[in-house]
Design a protein around this motif. Sequence first.
Motif, PDB file in Angstrom:
ATOM      1  N   LYS A 111       0.820  -1.213   0.000  1.00 38.15           N
ATOM      2  CA  LYS A 111       0.000   0.000   0.000  1.00 38.15           C
ATOM      3  C   LYS A 111       0.860   1.272   0.000  1.00 38.15           C
ATOM      4  O   LYS A 111       0.784   2.098   0.915  1.00 38.15           O
ATOM      5  CB  LYS A 111      -0.982   0.013   1.183  1.00 38.15           C
ATOM      6  CG  LYS A 111      -1.979  -1.128   1.154  1.00 38.15           C
ATOM      7  CD  LYS A 111      -2.943  -1.094   2.321  1.00 38.15           C
ATOM      8  CE  LYS A 111      -3.905   0.075   2.211  1.00 38.15           C
ATOM      9  NZ  LYS A 111      -4.934   0.056   3.284  1.00 38.15           N
ATOM     10  N   PRO A 112       1.669   1.456  -1.048  1.00 33.19           N
ATOM     11  CA  PRO A 112       2.506   2.661  -1.104  1.00 33.19           C
ATOM     12  C   PRO A 112       1.671   3.924  -1.238  1.00 33.19           C
ATOM     13  O   PRO A 112       0.532   3.890  -1.704  1.00 33.19           O
ATOM     14  CB  PRO A 112       3.358   2.438  -2.360  1.00 33.19           C
ATOM     15  CG  PRO A 112       2.551   1.514  -3.196  1.00 33.19           C
ATOM     16  CD  PRO A 112       1.830   0.619  -2.242  1.00 33.19           C
ATOM     17  N   GLU A 113       2.264   5.043  -0.855  1.00 34.46           N
ATOM     18  CA  GLU A 113       1.645   6.337  -1.101  1.00 34.46           C
ATOM     19  C   GLU A 113       1.778   6.657  -2.592  1.00 34.46           C
ATOM     20  O   GLU A 113       2.485   5.973  -3.338  1.00 34.46           O
ATOM     21  CB  GLU A 113       2.314   7.415  -0.253  1.00 34.46           C
ATOM     22  CG  GLU A 113       2.204   7.178   1.244  1.00 34.46           C
ATOM     23  CD  GLU A 113       0.761   7.092   1.729  1.00 34.46           C
ATOM     24  OE1 GLU A 113      -0.097   7.826   1.169  1.00 34.46           O
ATOM     25  OE2 GLU A 113       0.484   6.313   2.657  1.00 34.46           O
ATOM     26  N   GLN A 114       1.104   7.711  -3.054  1.00 38.87           N
ATOM     27  CA  GLN A 114       1.120   8.038  -4.474  1.00 38.87           C
ATOM     28  C   GLN A 114       2.551   8.291  -4.969  1.00 38.87           C
ATOM     29  O   GLN A 114       2.912   7.891  -6.081  1.00 38.87           O
ATOM     30  CB  GLN A 114       0.225   9.244  -4.754  1.00 38.87           C
ATOM     31  CG  GLN A 114      -1.251   9.013  -4.407  1.00 38.87           C
ATOM     32  CD  GLN A 114      -1.875   7.845  -5.144  1.00 38.87           C
ATOM     33  OE1 GLN A 114      -1.823   7.790  -6.369  1.00 38.87           O
ATOM     34  NE2 GLN A 114      -2.474   6.908  -4.401  1.00 38.87           N
ATOM     35  N   VAL A 118       4.767   6.444  -8.195  1.00 34.15           N
ATOM     36  CA  VAL A 118       5.542   7.150  -9.219  1.00 34.15           C
ATOM     37  C   VAL A 118       6.978   6.649  -9.234  1.00 34.15           C
ATOM     38  O   VAL A 118       7.543   6.351 -10.302  1.00 34.15           O
ATOM     39  CB  VAL A 118       5.484   8.674  -8.976  1.00 34.15           C
ATOM     40  CG1 VAL A 118       6.435   9.406  -9.929  1.00 34.15           C
ATOM     41  CG2 VAL A 118       4.053   9.195  -9.168  1.00 34.15           C
ATOM     42  N   GLU A 119       7.585   6.527  -8.070  1.00 26.33           N
ATOM     43  CA  GLU A 119       8.975   6.061  -8.000  1.00 26.33           C
ATOM     44  C   GLU A 119       9.104   4.630  -8.526  1.00 26.33           C
ATOM     45  O   GLU A 119      10.042   4.310  -9.270  1.00 26.33           O
ATOM     46  CB  GLU A 119       9.485   6.148  -6.564  1.00 26.33           C
ATOM     47  CG  GLU A 119      10.935   5.729  -6.418  1.00 26.33           C
ATOM     48  CD  GLU A 119      11.458   5.902  -5.003  1.00 26.33           C
ATOM     49  OE1 GLU A 119      12.517   5.315  -4.700  1.00 26.33           O
ATOM     50  OE2 GLU A 119      10.819   6.614  -4.212  1.00 26.33           O
ATOM     51  N   LEU A 153       2.825   9.829 -14.544  1.00 22.27           N
ATOM     52  CA  LEU A 153       3.524   8.701 -15.171  1.00 22.27           C
ATOM     53  C   LEU A 153       3.427   8.743 -16.690  1.00 22.27           C
ATOM     54  O   LEU A 153       4.356   8.345 -17.395  1.00 22.27           O
ATOM     55  CB  LEU A 153       2.953   7.384 -14.641  1.00 22.27           C
ATOM     56  CG  LEU A 153       3.245   7.092 -13.169  1.00 22.27           C
ATOM     57  CD1 LEU A 153       2.425   5.899 -12.692  1.00 22.27           C
ATOM     58  CD2 LEU A 153       4.735   6.843 -12.949  1.00 22.27           C
ATOM     59  N   ALA A 154       2.313   9.242 -17.210  1.00 21.32           N
ATOM     60  CA  ALA A 154       2.095   9.242 -18.664  1.00 21.32           C
ATOM     61  C   ALA A 154       3.116  10.099 -19.397  1.00 21.32           C
ATOM     62  O   ALA A 154       3.322   9.914 -20.609  1.00 21.32           O
ATOM     63  CB  ALA A 154       0.683   9.743 -18.975  1.00 21.32           C
TER      64      ALA A 154
END
Length: 308
Positions: A111-114, A118-119, A153-154
Amino acid sequence: MTDFDLRGVYPAMVTPFAPDGSIDHQTLADDARRLERAGVDGLVPVGSTGESATLTHDEHVEVVETVVDAVDVPVIAGSGSNSTREALELSRRSAEVGADALLLISPYYNKPEQAGFVEHYRTIADAVDVPQIVYNVPSRTGQNMEPATVEALAAHENIAGYKAASGDLNQISEVIERTRDEEFAVLSGDDGLTLPVLAVGGVGTISVCANVEPERTVAMVRAALDDDDYARARELHHELGPLCRQLFVETNPIPVTAAMEIRGYGPNALRPPLTELSEGHYEALEELLSDLEATRESSLELGVVEGE
């Protein structure tokens, strides 16, 4: 990165198992060729439907290689993990054996943060130079990837698309709005929402249903995308609706694996902890598949036909 047109239908393949629990590579290759003949635009082995969670890394790569060797259509290999290091290894190895693109489920359980999403995705996209699809399925992972995260990310040249399996059409529509200026494809990851996703700007589907009814699924998507014939697409959507629901009465891929046996495409074998479809659901699935088979010729008269 090689250009990759993600429009169309991509079955999320079932991994067939022999009686001793090993992977049945011959049946896997035969099934890949069956789907190719049915007109699909590509194949997706070792996703959730392919029981990636119970395959070793070596088995995982071997499945990808078998499918790549069997067909000429593009192969999108599932290569995600809840560990960025493991996802990177699977992604590299899948690309090395010929996968044309990668499908990466968002990290589950952790459950990573947003910022963690991204990372995670940028780390893999920086290191592996093939098109990559980020996959949001919060019912399995426990954490939703927000539209703003997908938008960020896009912008990466190797992140080519998004598999939308949140069940939230408003959120999916927002992702499409936010990424319209990028070369970025949004694909449905919920069979029952494929047509609505196409209607708001999606370009295709990574589909469980297409394992069983590839011709109808292809006909529906092409009617919407290529012909702008939403009346025809709606007709096929409603024909497929009962099957889409029946394939999720128990945890995927339990019902679709049973459907593969009923249709003669592969064994009804799963790896623990998954169990075979319950008797009542199996009988209902048999009846439904019989009805679909009986109407196949008339249904596809105006759409694609097998072998097109």
